[in-house]
Design a protein around this motif. Sequence first.
Motif, PDB file in Angstrom:
ATOM      1  N   VAL A  33      29.145  12.454  17.828  1.00  2.52           N
ATOM      2  CA  VAL A  33      29.633  13.771  18.208  1.00  2.52           C
ATOM      3  C   VAL A  33      30.052  13.725  19.672  1.00  2.52           C
ATOM      4  O   VAL A  33      29.259  13.348  20.537  1.00  2.52           O
ATOM      5  CB  VAL A  33      28.548  14.852  17.983  1.00  2.52           C
ATOM      6  N   LEU A  34      31.304  14.082  19.926  1.00  7.34           N
ATOM      7  CA  LEU A  34      31.841  14.096  21.285  1.00  7.34           C
ATOM      8  C   LEU A  34      31.824  15.528  21.800  1.00  7.34           C
ATOM      9  O   LEU A  34      32.425  16.422  21.194  1.00  7.34           O
ATOM     10  CB  LEU A  34      33.272  13.551  21.288  1.00  7.34           C
ATOM     11  N   LEU A  35      31.121  15.754  22.905  1.00  7.80           N
ATOM     12  CA  LEU A  35      31.031  17.072  23.534  1.00  7.80           C
ATOM     13  C   LEU A  35      32.070  17.139  24.638  1.00  7.80           C
ATOM     14  O   LEU A  35      31.996  16.381  25.608  1.00  7.80           O
ATOM     15  CB  LEU A  35      29.636  17.295  24.109  1.00  7.80           C
ATOM     16  N   ALA A  36      33.045  18.051  24.513  1.00  4.54           N
ATOM     17  CA  ALA A  36      34.142  18.137  25.474  1.00  4.54           C
ATOM     18  C   ALA A  36      34.099  19.464  26.212  1.00  4.54           C
ATOM     19  O   ALA A  36      34.391  20.518  25.647  1.00  4.54           O
ATOM     20  CB  ALA A  36      35.474  17.972  24.753  1.00  4.54           C
ATOM     21  N   SER A  37      33.697  19.397  27.477  1.00  2.36           N
ATOM     22  CA  SER A  37      33.661  20.578  28.333  1.00  2.36           C
ATOM     23  C   SER A  37      33.655  20.117  29.778  1.00  2.36           C
ATOM     24  O   SER A  37      33.062  19.081  30.098  1.00  2.36           O
ATOM     25  CB  SER A  37      32.418  21.429  28.060  1.00  2.36           C
ATOM     26  N   ASP A  38      34.298  20.899  30.650  1.00  2.38           N
ATOM     27  CA  ASP A  38      34.257  20.554  32.065  1.00  2.38           C
ATOM     28  C   ASP A  38      33.002  21.102  32.741  1.00  2.38           C
ATOM     29  O   ASP A  38      32.750  20.828  33.902  1.00  2.38           O
ATOM     30  CB  ASP A  38      35.525  21.023  32.787  1.00  2.38           C
ATOM     31  N   LEU A  39      32.201  21.843  31.993  1.00  3.65           N
ATOM     32  CA  LEU A  39      30.943  22.378  32.521  1.00  3.65           C
ATOM     33  C   LEU A  39      29.779  21.478  32.107  1.00  3.65           C
ATOM     34  O   LEU A  39      29.427  21.407  30.925  1.00  3.65           O
ATOM     35  CB  LEU A  39      30.689  23.787  32.001  1.00  3.65           C
ATOM     36  N   ALA A  40      29.181  20.807  33.070  1.00  6.42           N
ATOM     37  CA  ALA A  40      28.049  19.935  32.777  1.00  6.42           C
ATOM     38  C   ALA A  40      26.902  20.723  32.148  1.00  6.42           C
ATOM     39  O   ALA A  40      26.214  20.221  31.252  1.00  6.42           O
ATOM     40  CB  ALA A  40      27.573  19.230  34.045  1.00  6.42           C
TER      41      ALA A  40
END
Length: 158
Positions: A19-26
């Motif tokens: 599962v790839l988690l894509a967000s610019d918010l850590a």
Amino acid sequence: MTPKGVNQRSATLNVVATVLLASDLASLRRELETVLSGPDVDIEEASSGPQTLARVTEGGVDLVVVDLQIGSMGGMAITMELRNLESYGGADPVSVLMLLDRRPDVFLARRAGADGFLVKPLDPQRLRSAVRALLRGESYEDEALRPATVRVGSTDAK
């Protein structure tokens, strides 16, 4: 060939989904990782649209969980580009779960070709249910967004 939604790890012979988690918010990526981590899930992260696309084109990703608002290339653009890449064999088909900011964004998720969507704030149980459904090859729509059934009494005039 491995069924859609799972990667076969030969060393352990266990079925593990990537599962790839894509967000610019850590902070959002940490929250997602905390909820989704487990022995049957391998979590990877991307902090931008181009990073997400590059990782998916490498292959082996079963599900992308993408935030609608992510840097200069939002979740809608990422999803549309993934569908474009899939259309000519530039990337393996991958399920996409889009995380939305508000109810009206549902239209955007559907239009972009997302397989599922959730509206923030995220509920851990609904998030896990959505991920399981998409890994099984199903779609998922946030049940909280279904319109309520309204029943009106008889319209017969007496």
